[in-house]
Scaffold this active site. Structure first.
Site, short mmCIF file in Angstrom:
data_model
loop_
_atom_site.label_atom_id
_atom_site.label_comp_id
_atom_site.label_asym_id
_atom_site.label_seq_id
_atom_site.Cartn_x
_atom_site.Cartn_y
_atom_site.Cartn_z
N CYS A 89 0.83 -1.20 0.00
CA CYS A 89 0.00 0.00 0.00
C CYS A 89 0.87 1.25 0.00
O CYS A 89 1.87 1.31 0.71
CB CYS A 89 -0.91 0.00 1.23
SG CYS A 89 -2.01 1.43 1.30
N CYS A 104 -0.17 4.78 7.00
CA CYS A 104 -0.87 4.61 8.27
C CYS A 104 0.01 3.84 9.26
O CYS A 104 0.40 2.70 9.01
CB CYS A 104 -2.18 3.86 8.04
SG CYS A 104 -3.24 4.60 6.78
N CYS A 131 -0.65 0.12 10.42
CA CYS A 131 -0.98 -0.89 9.41
C CYS A 131 0.20 -1.72 8.96
O CYS A 131 1.24 -1.18 8.57
CB CYS A 131 -1.62 -0.20 8.21
SG CYS A 131 -2.15 -1.37 6.94
N CYS A 178 -17.09 -9.17 4.22
CA CYS A 178 -16.43 -7.87 4.04
C CYS A 178 -15.27 -8.05 3.07
O CYS A 178 -14.32 -8.78 3.36
CB CYS A 178 -15.92 -7.35 5.38
SG CYS A 178 -17.20 -7.18 6.64
N CYS A 204 -20.15 -6.15 2.26
CA CYS A 204 -19.62 -4.82 2.57
C CYS A 204 -18.29 -4.66 1.85
O CYS A 204 -17.43 -5.55 1.91
CB CYS A 204 -19.41 -4.67 4.09
SG CYS A 204 -18.70 -3.09 4.59
N CYS A 227 -20.39 1.79 7.44
CA CYS A 227 -19.68 1.07 8.49
C CYS A 227 -18.40 1.84 8.76
O CYS A 227 -17.56 1.99 7.89
CB CYS A 227 -19.37 -0.35 8.03
SG CYS A 227 -18.33 -1.30 9.16
N ARG A 281 -19.36 -3.50 16.80
CA ARG A 281 -18.66 -4.73 16.45
C ARG A 281 -17.33 -4.84 17.17
O ARG A 281 -16.50 -3.94 17.12
CB ARG A 281 -18.42 -4.77 14.94
CG ARG A 281 -17.84 -6.08 14.43
CD ARG A 281 -17.61 -6.02 12.93
NE ARG A 281 -18.81 -5.59 12.24
CZ ARG A 281 -18.82 -5.15 10.98
NH1 ARG A 281 -17.69 -5.06 10.30
NH2 ARG A 281 -19.95 -4.78 10.42
#
Length: 419
Positions: free
Chosen positions: A65, A69, A72, A109, A142, A202, A272
């Site tokens: 990626c 972040c 991550c 998801c 999702c 979400c 969740r």
């Protein structure tokens, strides 16, 4: 305890607590912890009974990626030795999803690393959604693909997506300390795009990144104002090879207080229990079911979770039941709103803006919003149930690679998934 009685009364009326009340929940003592859980449980049962919704993650594209972040394992510069692979084919993703559905998952998801999808990526995911729905009647899907451009949410909705996941992660005030390659406002914009397209929003948070109580309250109030239908609460897994690898500052008691605060602020939405539950809640996971009404089943994006059967046994042993496919998750007043054109409101406000606090927007899903595609449920990693026994509290500043098992099975591998 007057505070808890007040919060229960407000939760049963879908009334927003004050910021002071929310902060007071986080400040309660260990002696008061069971009272806090019991109070949050009254609100949870009012709106969701003893049902637990199961969600299953499929990592469509892992690693590499360009976003930074800090939490991550798929980030730019990550040294974490995770699986790295490009897009799964629709049939491969559908096969991976089938394992979760067979285990009782009601929602699949679909997550992809990256800043955000191209139009070609959206088309590819659309075909994957169609493949999954063809094989699994009634399943919810999702998508969690990062920052959306104009028109992309609409295309996902047309392809059959039910929801879009994009987490806020932390407060607006501290967001710049976690990520430099995109902004908090970018995340808010994506959640608003999903809402405007008629997708269920979400959006959640990650606790344990060094934030203050005020940061936690800020982000949950923001999620309520954004009117997220589901709020994943992730607990940071300090993945070796990431900048936050030594941030071991959560206890099971702290996690339960955070979950309870989220329930009081968002009483009638899907709260969740997401990434990091195995590592940080440990043997108190069943207690958390009294607060949350939704969990992820089995493995996560880049790390392994406890065995899927262990999740099912935990739910049954704690006196709860898996929510069936024919049951509507949200209370009727929120389900009606979800079917209509989205309007402002707030978690639990039923669209009544007057009940909202002063928070700002939210945005992302699971873990990143523009990093790992917004890693539904946390790409920062999750512990394996069979990992080395966890001490009462990890030593501050220490690396604990023994607590995190990198995912080596399921999507992107030839080994059967855990569900």
């Amino acid at each position: 305890m007057d505070l808890l009685n007040t919060l229960v009364d407000k939760g049963l009326r879908r009334e927003l607590p004050t910021r002071e009340e929310a902060l007071a929940v986080l400040a309660t003592s260990d002696d008061e912890l069971l009272d806090v859980v019991a109070a949050a449980g009254k609100v949870r049962r009012q709106w969701f009974g003893r049902r637990v919704k199961l969600n299953y993650l499929v990592n469509l594209k892992s690693g590499l990626c360009p976003e930074d972040c800090s939490y991550c394992s798929q980030r730019l510069g990550s040294k974490a030795e995770i699986l790295k692979y490009t897009w799964l084919k629709p049939e491969e993703a559908s096969q991976a999803a089938a394992a979760g559905v067979a285990g009782g998952a009601k929602r699949v998801c679909l997550v992809a690393s990256g800043r955000g999808p191209t139009d070609r990526d959206v088309e590819r995911v659309g075909k994957t959604i169609e493949a999954i729905k063809e094989q699994n009647e009634g399943i919810e899907v999702c998508a969690c693909l990062g920052l959306l451009s104009d028109g992309q949410a609409e295309k996902l909705r047309e392809a059959g997506a039910d929801a879009y996941n994009h987490n806020l992660n932390t407060s607006e005030a501290t967001y710049g300390q976690i990520t430099k390659t995109h902004t908090y406002a970018d995340r808010v914009d994506t959640v608003e795009k999903a809402h405007a397209a008629g997708l269920s929003a979400c959006s959640g948070l990650i606790a344990g990144m060094g934030e203050t109580d005020e940061d936690l309250v800020d982000v949950v109030f923001s999620l309520r104002e954004l009117d997220a239908d589901s709020v994943p609460v992730n607990f940071l897994i300090p993945f070796e090879g990431t900048p936050l690898a030594k941030e071991w500052n959560l206890t099971p008691q702290r996690c339960l207080r955070i979950l309870a605060m989220a329930r009081f602020v968002c009483p009638d939405v899907e709260v969740r229990l997401a990434g990091g539950r195995e590592v940080h809640l440990r043997s108190l996971q069943p207690l958390a079911l009294n607060i949350v009404n939704s969990i992820f089943l089995g493995d996560y994006l880049t790390s392994e979770g406890q065995a899927g059967q262990a999740d099912l046994d935990m739910i049954a042993d704690a006196g709860f039941e898996v929510e069936g496919a024919g049951t509507t998750t949200l209370p009727a007043h929120r389900s009606d709103l979800a079917d209509a054109a989205p309007a402002g409101g707030g978690c639990g406000s039923g669209g009544a803006a007057s009940l909202c606090g002063s928070g700002a927007g939210a945005a992302s899903a699971g873990d990143e919003a523009a990093g790992c595609g917004s890693a539904c449920g946390g790409c920062s990693g999750h512990a394996h149930a069979e990992a080395t026994p966890v001490p009462a509290q990890a030593e501050p500043g220490a690396l604990r690679s023994d607590l995190v098992a990198v995912r080596r099975r399921g999507a992107g591998t030839d080994i059967a998934p855990n569900a």
